[in-house]
Design an enzyme around this catalytic site. Structure first.
Site, PDB file in Angstrom:
ATOM      1  N   GLY A 102     -21.127 -98.266 -10.578  1.00 57.64           N
ATOM      2  CA  GLY A 102     -19.671 -98.444 -10.596  1.00 57.64           C
ATOM      3  C   GLY A 102     -19.178 -99.702  -9.909  1.00 57.64           C
ATOM      4  N   ASP A 147     -15.688 -93.712 -14.272  1.00 58.43           N
ATOM      5  CA  ASP A 147     -15.969 -94.618 -13.152  1.00 58.43           C
ATOM      6  C   ASP A 147     -14.725 -94.873 -12.313  1.00 58.43           C
ATOM      7  OD1 ASP A 147     -18.457 -94.872 -14.291  1.00 58.43           O
ATOM      8  OD2 ASP A 147     -18.562 -97.048 -13.971  1.00 58.43           O
TER       9      ASP A 147
HETATM   10  O1  PMV Z   1     -23.263 -97.054 -16.584  1.00 55.02           O
HETATM   11  P1  PMV Z   1     -22.063 -96.442 -15.935  1.00 55.02           P
HETATM   12  O2  PMV Z   1     -22.298 -95.867 -14.601  1.00 55.02           O
HETATM   13  O3  PMV Z   1     -20.845 -97.265 -16.021  1.00 55.02           O
HETATM   14  O4  PMV Z   1     -21.791 -95.085 -16.730  1.00 55.02           O
HETATM   15  C1  PMV Z   1     -21.549 -95.010 -18.074  1.00 55.02           C
HETATM   16  C2  PMV Z   1     -21.279 -93.608 -18.416  1.00 55.02           C
HETATM   17  C3  PMV Z   1     -21.135 -93.378 -19.911  1.00 55.02           C
HETATM   18  O5  PMV Z   1     -20.861 -91.990 -20.070  1.00 55.02           O
HETATM   19  C4  PMV Z   1     -22.441 -93.702 -20.623  1.00 55.02           C
HETATM   20  C5  PMV Z   1     -20.008 -94.212 -20.505  1.00 55.02           C
HETATM   21  C6  PMV Z   1     -18.628 -93.815 -20.026  1.00 55.02           C
HETATM   22  O6  PMV Z   1     -17.721 -94.630 -20.206  1.00 55.02           O
HETATM   23  O7  PMV Z   1     -18.441 -92.704 -19.533  1.00 55.02           O
END
Ligand code: PMV
Length: 320
Positions: A102, A147
């Protein structure tokens, strides 16, 4: 001088399926954070120092779609400030970039909080959250909003993506955020593959799979949803053995979605062999971080095994 700090985050359950409206669980990681200082400056303009990316420049030299410039321009537009103040902005972050912790959302939240306070344009957490979601959309395509939510409120979050509003947009942060209680604190070891993997790509690949066979993937996402719902109850009631099994089940479904990788699989196996109750990738996948649920007194041993299996960095964090 005005300062602000925002934590990193990990997704415990439900990444990818969350993009299709299924629930996901995420928690802040306070061991890593983005920090911003805003100071009045004697020289003209807005001087930005972002040590981690070796950026030392004046705002006007950055393209307007640069992640930091876009926060400042959009915030000034929102605040209807009449003339740009002379400022120095110092940004530092200990959150690894593009690894699922994040970092982008944390820099945006800390910068927005510090800058809005400094220019006397107070914003509520809900406003910061919505604003950060809009910035995330500029850079990441179709983020679910998980996030920005966990980073803004710095609390465990049970997250369900809101459908876009009829007026368009689908703003985040209207109303209560859905947080959950952690019955008894638990310990997570985070292992970094050291491979930076753009979330946009793994999200795009899952979309292609879904478009090619919607009934199959809807059913996979439903299984993930059940895991997230059961995991929430397990966390609230302190059932760690069950929580570990749910992590392993979620990892198997993420592998089916093709978002794991040999390096992630290797770290996940190493953690399980070293006694973790369960392990899975966390975030977009293909690289970035994995997480393992461990008994507190086994955390160091699991972290060591992860390093032996190739982890570039480990973090031990307590979720409470
Ligand atoms: O890679 P990160 O921590 O930004 O997580 C992405 C999470 C997903 O579910 C793959 C995409 C989202 O926008 O929720």
């Amino acid at each position: 001088m005005t300062t602000s700090s925002a934590p990193g985050k990990i997704i415990l359950f439900g990444e990818h399926a969350v993009v299709y409206g299924r629930p996901a669980l995420a928690v802040p990681v306070t061991q890593v954070h983005a920090d911003v200082e805003v100071l009045d400056s004697a020289s003209t303009g807005i001087l930005i120092h972002a040590l981690g990316i070796n950026l030392h420049t004046e705002l006007n030299t950055l393209p307007s779609d640069h992640p930091i410039a876009s926060v400042i321009h959009n915030l000034f537009f929102l605040s209807r400030i009449s003339s740009f103040p002379n400022l120095e902005i110092n940004i530092t972050s200990t959150i690894p970039v593009a690894s699922g912790l994040g970092s982008g959302a944390a820099v945006t939240v800390a910068l927005t909080r510090a800058l809005s306070a400094h220019i006397n344009f107070p914003m509520t957490d809900d406003e910061i959250n919505s604003f950060t979601y809009e910035i995330e959309k500029l850079h990441h395509g179709t983020p679910s909003g998980i996030d920005n939510t966990v980073v803004t409120y710095a609390k465990p979050v049970y997250f369900v993506k809101q459908p876009p509003s009829p007026a368009g947009g689908g703003a985040r942060g209207e109303g209560e955020i859905n947080t959950f209680k952690v019955g008894k604190p638990f310990t997570i070891v985070i292992g970094d593959t050291g491979i930076s993997a753009p979330t946009k790509e793994s999200v795009g690949d899952v979309r292609k799979l879904w478009e090619a066979n919607k009934p199959k993937w809807e059913s996979v996402f439903n299984k993930v949803a059940e895991i997230s719902i059961t995991a929430r109850r397990a966390i609230e009631t302190g059932k760690w053995e069950l929580l570990g099994e749910l992590m392993n089940e979620n990892q198997a479904l993420l592998q089916e979605m093709t978002v794991s990788s040999p390096e992630l699989d290797q770290l996940v196996s190493a953690a399980r062999n070293a006694g973790a109750l369960g392990a899975k990738l966390s975030g977009g996948g293909r690289g970035g971080n994995m997480i393992a649920l461990v008994k507190p007194d086994e955390a160091e041993a699991v972290a060591r095994s992860l390093v032996e299996a190739g982890a570039k960095n480990t973090i031990i964090t307590q979720v409470s």
